[in-house]
Design an enzyme around this catalytic site. Structure first.
Site, PDB file in Angstrom:
ATOM      1  N   CYS A  50       1.932   7.401  -3.562  1.00 22.40           N
ATOM      2  CA  CYS A  50       0.503   7.677  -3.427  1.00 22.40           C
ATOM      3  C   CYS A  50       0.194   8.502  -2.179  1.00 22.40           C
ATOM      4  CB  CYS A  50      -0.306   6.382  -3.412  1.00 22.40           C
ATOM      5  SG  CYS A  50       0.193   5.214  -2.132  1.00 22.40           S
ATOM      6  N   ASN A  51       1.098   8.506  -1.221  1.00 24.40           N
ATOM      7  CA  ASN A  51       0.830   9.206   0.033  1.00 24.40           C
ATOM      8  C   ASN A  51       1.723  10.405   0.297  1.00 24.40           C
ATOM      9  OD1 ASN A  51      -1.402   7.907   1.259  1.00 24.40           O
ATOM     10  ND2 ASN A  51      -0.119   6.126   1.653  1.00 24.40           N
ATOM     11  N   GLN A 120      10.259   2.316  -2.795  1.00 24.97           N
ATOM     12  CA  GLN A 120       9.942   3.553  -3.508  1.00 24.97           C
ATOM     13  C   GLN A 120      11.031   4.603  -3.306  1.00 24.97           C
ATOM     14  OE1 GLN A 120       6.170   4.004  -1.560  1.00 24.97           O
ATOM     15  NE2 GLN A 120       5.009   3.227  -3.301  1.00 24.97           N
ATOM     16  N   GLY A 189      -5.010  -2.446 -13.187  1.00 26.14           N
ATOM     17  CA  GLY A 189      -3.588  -2.256 -12.945  1.00 26.14           C
ATOM     18  C   GLY A 189      -2.954  -3.592 -12.628  1.00 26.14           C
ATOM     19  N   GLU A 192       2.640  -3.693  -8.268  1.00 27.41           N
ATOM     20  CA  GLU A 192       2.848  -4.347  -6.970  1.00 27.41           C
ATOM     21  C   GLU A 192       1.625  -4.241  -6.077  1.00 27.41           C
ATOM     22  OE1 GLU A 192       6.045  -4.235  -3.245  1.00 27.41           O
ATOM     23  OE2 GLU A 192       5.994  -2.609  -4.710  1.00 27.41           O
ATOM     24  N   MET A 193       0.983  -3.077  -6.045  1.00 25.27           N
ATOM     25  CA  MET A 193      -0.183  -2.890  -5.189  1.00 25.27           C
ATOM     26  C   MET A 193      -1.308  -3.845  -5.570  1.00 25.27           C
ATOM     27  SD  MET A 193       0.118  -0.660  -2.757  1.00 25.27           S
ATOM     28  CE  MET A 193       0.829   0.898  -2.248  1.00 25.27           C
ATOM     29  N   CYS A 194      -1.570  -3.971  -6.868  1.00 23.61           N
ATOM     30  CA  CYS A 194      -2.640  -4.860  -7.319  1.00 23.61           C
ATOM     31  C   CYS A 194      -2.289  -6.322  -7.054  1.00 23.61           C
ATOM     32  CB  CYS A 194      -2.924  -4.629  -8.804  1.00 23.61           C
ATOM     33  SG  CYS A 194      -3.876  -3.118  -9.123  1.00 23.61           S
TER      34      CYS A 194
END
Length: 421
Positions: A50-51, A120, A189, A192-194
């Site tokens: 995402c970054n 990642q 979603g 992992e982030m959620c």
């Protein structure tokens, strides 16, 4: 062979561009194959989060590899290179190694010390292995990067009390609402982030957790962890009004929520504000939502401003981590340099052995020697070659560890006429 990195990240490009050059799991294998078909690229790996989007390459011509890849990134996403290249950075040799080690160790992350980037990067490496786009150089580089990241996390305090993008999103929600107790949240979603966001939200007292996902079973699994409720993604519009806080992180290439859907939800909420955080790249939430009254939309660029305080607080740990990286970087460069010299040394020895064998064959045939004497002559010739070649090859191996080691390899190849055949 040299290591080269070409990429962009949250510091060099806005999210509006990062989402356009992001790679999905569906297109990644094709892109890896196309990358390694570039003339100057011998090995390649694509890290897309995402970054950041970064291309790691092994090349004999770093300048050509960087130039070709900069153009290719734009073409691969049907973009005008003029819109992409100003945001790209290029790093080669020791600078590229240092950068890669910093990325793996989360020193280059938006949230300093976060743990997600290492996973990642490992996944990016596995994807490249599966596509057959790595080789000796990148295989060794990524293994060294992972070991360096492990040292950083175990030997420094960089990972202590660190925040993630998800926790930063929850901190942002607290700034808006104050106490989160009694509020409801919706996770779009189930990755992992959620999951991380849900844990932080529940810890801070959120009363209800709603989850939706394109794969409904995953939404159910995540909701059950927090005694929440799941619903199919097709029912998103009719359920959006139930949430005070919306956090979205999917792999969708189209917007999951638009301004009309938000307006309808606000109507059902009697214009009670709704807070939306988009931590997906490409973005899940249409930026036009930010123009809707009573809707407060934030994306990754907004989070970047918020987490700068965390980065300043962790400066001492980052300094200790950099000392580890500065020690590991030359070790990889030394290995890479010896990788270049080994074929030259082998060719030097083969040429000397060939000359020895030619002379022995020419003269031994005319000498009346016993088998024992013949063996003695052959042993003497072999020892003489080894003696004469030992100092030049060992000295060459040593000199290649210097910053201009390539010129010694070139000189040896000219002196021994290794490229004349």
């Amino acid at each position: 062979m040299k290591l080269v990195v070409v990429g962009l990240n949250h510091k060099s490009a806005p999210v509006s561009l990062r989402e356009k050059v992001a790679y999905s799991s569906d297109t990644l294998p094709r892109s890896l194959q196309a990358l390694t078909r570039l003339d100057a690229v011998h090995e390649g790996t694509i890290l897309s989060t995402c970054n950041r989007v970064e291309i790691y390459m092994a090349s004999r011509d770093p300048d050509a590899a960087a130039a070709q890849t900069s153009q290719w990134i734009a073409r691969d996403h049907a973009l005008d290179p003029a819109d992409v290249t100003p945001h790209l950075y290029t790093k080669a040799e020791s600078e590229a190694v240092r950068h890669g080690f910093c990325v793996a160790s989360s020193l280059d992350s938006m949230v300093l010390g976060e743990a997600q980037i290492l996973g990642q990067m490992k996944q990016a490496y596995q994807d490249a292995l599966s596509a057959g786009s790595t080789g000796v150089v990148l295989n060794r580089f990524f293994q060294h990067a992972f070991l360096t990241a492990k040292r950083v996390r175990t030997e420094t305090s960089i990972a202590e009390n660190s925040v993630s993008v998800a926790s930063a999103a929850v901190d942002l929600a607290k700034r808006i609402f104050g106490d989160l107790s009694g509020h409801s949240c919706l996770l779009i979603g189930a990755g992992e982030m959620c999951e991380l966001a849900a844990r932080h939200l529940v810890t801070h007292g959120v009363k209800e957790v709603l989850v939706t996902n394109r794969t409904f079973s995953r939404a159910v699994d995540l909701a059950q962890q927090f005694d929440g409720h799941a619903f199919p993604i097709e029912a998103l519009a009719e359920n959006l009004h139930r949430a005070d806080i919306v956090i979205s992180s999917t792999g969708s290439t189209v917007y999951m929520v638009g301004p009309d859907m938000v307006k309808q939800a606000l109507k059902s909420r009697r214009q009670r504000p709704i807070f939306l955080i988009d931590i997906a790249v490409p973005r899940d939430l249409d930026p036009e939502i930010g123009q809707v009254d009573s809707a407060f939309l934030y994306d990754m660029d907004d989070l970047n401003k918020i987490v700068n305080d965390n980065r300043q607080d962790r400066a001492e740990a980052a300094q200790a981590a950099m000392q580890i990286i500065e020690g590991e970087t030359p070790l990889f460069i030394q290995w890479l340099d010896t990788l270049d010299v080994v074929p030259t040394i082998k060719q030097m020895r083969r040429k000397a052995e060939a000359a020895k064998d030619q002379l022995l064959q020419k003269h031994l045939a005319g000498w009346d020697l016993s088998d024992t004497d013949r063996q003695r002559v052959e042993n003497l010739a072999r020892q003489l070659v080894n003696k004469l070649m030992h100092d030049p090859t060992e000295r060459l191996r040593s000199l290649t560890n210097e910053h201009d080691g390539d010129r010694y390899i070139d000189a040896a190849r000219k002196l021994y006429k290794l490229d004349d055949d």
